[in-house]
Design a protein around this motif. Sequence first.
Motif, mmCIF file in Angstrom:
data_model
loop_
_atom_site.group_PDB
_atom_site.id
_atom_site.type_symbol
_atom_site.label_atom_id
_atom_site.label_comp_id
_atom_site.label_asym_id
_atom_site.label_seq_id
_atom_site.Cartn_x
_atom_site.Cartn_y
_atom_site.Cartn_z
ATOM 1 N N LYS A 8 -81.052 22.656 58.567
ATOM 2 C CA LYS A 8 -81.337 23.498 59.727
ATOM 3 C C LYS A 8 -82.756 23.252 60.271
ATOM 4 C CE LYS A 8 -80.790 28.188 61.373
ATOM 5 N NZ LYS A 8 -80.179 29.484 61.153
ATOM 6 N N VAL A 57 -79.189 25.262 67.307
ATOM 7 C CA VAL A 57 -79.278 24.763 65.930
ATOM 8 C C VAL A 57 -77.998 25.106 65.176
ATOM 9 C CG1 VAL A 57 -80.454 25.066 63.710
ATOM 10 C CG2 VAL A 57 -81.802 24.790 65.799
ATOM 11 N N ASN A 58 -77.558 26.340 65.266
ATOM 12 C CA ASN A 58 -76.342 26.758 64.566
ATOM 13 C C ASN A 58 -75.116 26.029 65.078
ATOM 14 O OD1 ASN A 58 -77.657 28.539 62.809
ATOM 15 N ND2 ASN A 58 -77.578 30.192 64.300
ATOM 16 N N LEU A 69 -75.239 22.535 63.573
ATOM 17 C CA LEU A 69 -74.854 22.646 62.156
ATOM 18 C C LEU A 69 -73.344 22.771 62.013
ATOM 19 C CD1 LEU A 69 -77.482 25.016 60.505
ATOM 20 C CD2 LEU A 69 -76.893 22.707 59.767
#
Length: 81
Positions: free
Chosen positions: A3, A72-73, A76
Amino acid sequence: MEKEEIFNKIADIISDQFDVERSTITETLNFKTDLDADSIDFVEFVLELEDTFNAEISDEDAEKLNTIDEAVNYILAQQSK
């Protein structure tokens, strides 16, 4: 990719593309309100994300990305598929 590494890459893109001081970029930075990005700026940013992370981001998904943390999530989640 971790992350923190994804965050750093996205922050570098924002710093370069929007001429923002890298040290001021946080997870809560909002692309549309904090960067005053117009739709063309945002599309270019999404294209850069796709290139950097080798990811496909649909227009529908891109519209839901408002903050760096959300981006970012999203990256991911895409990597774990």
